[in-house]
Design a protein around this motif. Structure first.
Motif, PDB file in Angstrom:
ATOM      1  N   UNK A 125      -8.311  63.222   9.458  1.00  0.00           N
ATOM      2  CA  UNK A 125      -8.526  61.811   9.798  1.00  0.00           C
ATOM      3  C   UNK A 125      -8.419  61.556  11.296  1.00  0.00           C
ATOM      4  N   UNK A 126      -8.878  60.380  11.706  1.00  0.00           N
ATOM      5  CA  UNK A 126      -8.651  59.934  13.076  1.00  0.00           C
ATOM      6  C   UNK A 126      -7.153  59.845  13.323  1.00  0.00           C
ATOM      7  N   UNK A 127      -6.762  60.032  14.558  1.00  0.00           N
ATOM      8  CA  UNK A 127      -5.324  59.934  14.855  1.00  0.00           C
ATOM      9  C   UNK A 127      -4.819  58.521  14.630  1.00  0.00           C
ATOM     10  N   UNK A 128      -5.651  57.523  14.957  1.00  0.00           N
ATOM     11  CA  UNK A 128      -5.280  56.118  14.763  1.00  0.00           C
ATOM     12  C   UNK A 128      -6.302  55.473  13.836  1.00  0.00           C
ATOM     13  N   UNK A 129      -5.849  55.005  12.687  1.00  0.00           N
ATOM     14  CA  UNK A 129      -6.739  54.365  11.707  1.00  0.00           C
ATOM     15  C   UNK A 129      -5.883  53.481  10.807  1.00  0.00           C
ATOM     16  N   UNK A 130      -5.888  52.171  11.071  1.00  0.00           N
ATOM     17  CA  UNK A 130      -5.053  51.214  10.341  1.00  0.00           C
ATOM     18  C   UNK A 130      -5.975  50.231   9.655  1.00  0.00           C
ATOM     19  N   UNK A 131      -5.962  50.230   8.318  1.00  0.00           N
ATOM     20  CA  UNK A 131      -6.915  49.452   7.533  1.00  0.00           C
ATOM     21  C   UNK A 131      -6.215  48.290   6.835  1.00  0.00           C
ATOM     22  N   UNK A 132      -6.803  47.098   6.946  1.00  0.00           N
ATOM     23  CA  UNK A 132      -6.323  45.960   6.154  1.00  0.00           C
ATOM     24  C   UNK A 132      -7.065  45.964   4.824  1.00  0.00           C
ATOM     25  N   UNK A 133      -6.316  45.939   3.698  1.00  0.00           N
ATOM     26  CA  UNK A 133      -6.968  46.004   2.388  1.00  0.00           C
ATOM     27  C   UNK A 133      -6.625  44.822   1.483  1.00  0.00           C
ATOM     28  N   UNK A 134      -5.804  43.880   1.967  1.00  0.00           N
ATOM     29  CA  UNK A 134      -5.480  42.738   1.102  1.00  0.00           C
ATOM     30  C   UNK A 134      -4.969  41.586   1.944  1.00  0.00           C
ATOM     31  N   UNK A 135      -5.335  40.377   1.535  1.00  0.00           N
ATOM     32  CA  UNK A 135      -4.748  39.141   2.059  1.00  0.00           C
ATOM     33  C   UNK A 135      -4.128  38.420   0.872  1.00  0.00           C
ATOM     34  N   UNK A 136      -2.830  38.200   0.908  1.00  0.00           N
ATOM     35  CA  UNK A 136      -2.127  37.628  -0.243  1.00  0.00           C
ATOM     36  C   UNK A 136      -1.980  36.111  -0.169  1.00  0.00           C
ATOM     37  N   UNK A 137      -2.452  35.500   0.886  1.00  0.00           N
ATOM     38  CA  UNK A 137      -2.453  34.040   0.976  1.00  0.00           C
ATOM     39  C   UNK A 137      -3.165  33.454  -0.239  1.00  0.00           C
ATOM     40  N   UNK A 138      -2.616  32.410  -0.829  1.00  0.00           N
ATOM     41  CA  UNK A 138      -3.173  31.841  -2.048  1.00  0.00           C
ATOM     42  C   UNK A 138      -4.574  31.288  -1.858  1.00  0.00           C
ATOM     43  N   UNK A 139      -5.332  31.246  -2.955  1.00  0.00           N
ATOM     44  CA  UNK A 139      -6.697  30.729  -2.907  1.00  0.00           C
ATOM     45  C   UNK A 139      -6.739  29.231  -2.653  1.00  0.00           C
ATOM     46  N   UNK A 140      -5.732  28.516  -3.158  1.00  0.00           N
ATOM     47  CA  UNK A 140      -5.713  27.057  -3.041  1.00  0.00           C
ATOM     48  C   UNK A 140      -4.421  26.632  -2.353  1.00  0.00           C
ATOM     49  N   UNK A 141      -4.561  25.776  -1.332  1.00  0.00           N
ATOM     50  CA  UNK A 141      -3.424  25.412  -0.496  1.00  0.00           C
ATOM     51  C   UNK A 141      -3.456  23.922  -0.197  1.00  0.00           C
ATOM     52  N   UNK A 142      -2.297  23.287  -0.352  1.00  0.00           N
ATOM     53  CA  UNK A 142      -2.147  21.864  -0.062  1.00  0.00           C
ATOM     54  C   UNK A 142      -1.985  21.692   1.446  1.00  0.00           C
ATOM     55  N   UNK A 143      -2.811  20.849   2.047  1.00  0.00           N
ATOM     56  CA  UNK A 143      -2.739  20.647   3.485  1.00  0.00           C
ATOM     57  C   UNK A 143      -1.364  20.113   3.900  1.00  0.00           C
ATOM     58  N   UNK A 144      -0.679  19.462   2.956  1.00  0.00           N
ATOM     59  CA  UNK A 144       0.665  18.952   3.244  1.00  0.00           C
ATOM     60  C   UNK A 144       1.671  20.074   3.455  1.00  0.00           C
ATOM     61  N   UNK A 145       1.339  21.279   2.977  1.00  0.00           N
ATOM     62  CA  UNK A 145       2.239  22.419   3.136  1.00  0.00           C
ATOM     63  C   UNK A 145       1.974  23.209   4.413  1.00  0.00           C
ATOM     64  N   UNK A 146       1.105  22.705   5.264  1.00  0.00           N
ATOM     65  CA  UNK A 146       0.805  23.403   6.515  1.00  0.00           C
ATOM     66  C   UNK A 146       2.053  23.497   7.402  1.00  0.00           C
ATOM     67  N   UNK A 147       2.163  24.580   8.195  1.00  0.00           N
ATOM     68  CA  UNK A 147       1.183  25.655   8.357  1.00  0.00           C
ATOM     69  C   UNK A 147       1.155  26.597   7.149  1.00  0.00           C
ATOM     70  N   UNK A 148      -0.044  27.058   6.820  1.00  0.00           N
ATOM     71  CA  UNK A 148      -0.245  27.961   5.689  1.00  0.00           C
ATOM     72  C   UNK A 148       0.062  29.386   6.126  1.00  0.00           C
ATOM     73  N   UNK A 149       0.890  30.053   5.357  1.00  0.00           N
ATOM     74  CA  UNK A 149       1.298  31.414   5.696  1.00  0.00           C
ATOM     75  C   UNK A 149       0.128  32.392   5.520  1.00  0.00           C
ATOM     76  N   UNK A 150      -0.106  33.208   6.519  1.00  0.00           N
ATOM     77  CA  UNK A 150      -1.136  34.254   6.465  1.00  0.00           C
ATOM     78  C   UNK A 150      -0.421  35.587   6.267  1.00  0.00           C
ATOM     79  N   UNK A 151      -0.603  36.182   5.097  1.00  0.00           N
ATOM     80  CA  UNK A 151       0.110  37.414   4.745  1.00  0.00           C
ATOM     81  C   UNK A 151      -0.857  38.378   4.078  1.00  0.00           C
ATOM     82  N   UNK A 152      -0.485  39.665   4.091  1.00  0.00           N
ATOM     83  CA  UNK A 152      -1.348  40.660   3.461  1.00  0.00           C
ATOM     84  C   UNK A 152      -0.776  42.058   3.604  1.00  0.00           C
TER      85      UNK A 152
END
Length: 325
Positions: free
Chosen positions: A144-171
């Motif tokens: 493999x390449x010496x450096x190779x970091x892959x994002x494979x999931x975002x766990x932030x919910x599909x539906x979010x209430x704007x009142x709960x902002x800021x919305x957490x970005x996780x994965x």
């Protein structure tokens, strides 16, 4: 088909069967090698078959990875085993065993066994008898390449209430490079806009390891609507990612400003003459019985399956089941 250079061996003396090449879709996969135990029928003949690669030269490699897709389905007691040999096939060391139904990408660091060796072979062994199948596809041995970091999931919910902002970005990210990652930047953008970047330090993420993140800066939308989040890592140990093809992962979310409380409806189709129905009912009640009655509605439809059939089943309850197919 299966390359002529691969050995396809029936280890039994009774015609237990060998591996085959299949050009049809099974579990979302097409064109693959398969030991189709189910296809040989319920003949009572034990099966034990090997699929063995030719020699692979890893003498100039300092880091070696093997990757393949494994789709295994078990009915009774079948076992699939992947092994490696560096002495021409005289001795084998197992590195992957499967005996439960699963479809996975197997990714193994075999550096300790294979690096610097000129004769590296792999064996896929299936043992069973009328026991569904084992599929092998996308087999690859590489550095493999010496450096190779892959994002494979975002766990932030599909539906979010704007009142709960800021919305957490996780994965989740996975290190697919040979270099252990000790620092990096985590980034996300909204609808292709400027990335929001934060440094991550004090970590140790080896090859094949995953890292779950929560971006320290959440997303604060200005209005309700649909948004596309794209996440990627950069500045890996102070350098660039050597394989940018798998860096990004995207997900669409909906932000709403009006929420309506809904009550779920459970329709339960069981019968007193159906052996699996009792534990199914028990599982259902173990979940809902502790909930307030106003939070759900359940309707029970007695069914006629498993002879002699539940005496309380009606034409209407059976018709309702058939409505869903």
């Amino acid at each position: 088909g299966i390359p002529a250079s691969w050995q396809n061996i029936d280890n039994t003396s009774n015609g237990g069967g060998t591996w085959e090449w299949m050009n049809q879709q099974v579990t979302g996969i097409d064109q693959f090698a398969i030991f189709n135990s189910n296809g040989f029928g319920d003949d009572g003949i034990p099966e034990n078959a090997d699929l063995i690669t030719p020699a692979i030269d890893c003498s100039s490699a300092s880091f070696v990875v093997v990757s393949f897709l494994s789709s295994f389905r078990q009915y009774q007691s079948s076992v699939g085993t992947a092994s490696i040999s560096t002495d021409g096939g005289s001795t084998w060391t197992a590195f992957y065993t499967v005996n439960t139904t699963s479809t996975v990408i197997v990714l193994e660091d075999i550096t300790a066994a294979a690096a610097g060796k000129s004769d590296v072979r792999f064996k896929f062994n299936f043992v069973g008898s009328y026991d569904y199948f084992w599929i092998i596809d996308d087999f690859s041995v590489y550095t493999p390449s010496s450096k190779d970091f892959s994002c494979y999931d975002i766990s932030t919910g599909l539906y979010n209430d704007i009142a709960d902002s800021p919305i957490s970005i996780a994965g989740s990210l996975e290190n697919l490079g040979s270099e252990t990652i000790t620092s990096f930047d985590i980034n996300y953008s909204i609808d292709g806009g400027a990335p929001v970047t934060a440094p991550i330090t004090g970590v140790s993420i080896g090859f094949g390891d995953s890292y779950n993140f929560t971006h320290p800066t959440g997303f604060s939308p200005s209005s309700s609507g649909d948004y596309e989040i794209t996440v990627f890592a950069s500045n890996l140990n102070g350098g660039a990612d050597g394989n940018t093809s798998n860096d990004e992962f995207s997900k669409s979310i909906t932000v709403f400003d009006v929420a309506v409380q809904r009550v779920p409806l459970f329709e339960v189709f069981t019968g007193s003459t159906c052996p699996p129905c009792q534990p199914g009912n028990e599982n259902f009640h173990s979940i809902v019985d502790s909930k307030p009655a106003q939070e759900f509605v359940s309707i029970k439809y007695q069914q006629d399956f498993s002879l002699p059939g539940d005496p309380y089943a009606t034409d209407e309850s059976v018709a309702r089941r058939n409505f869903y197919g």
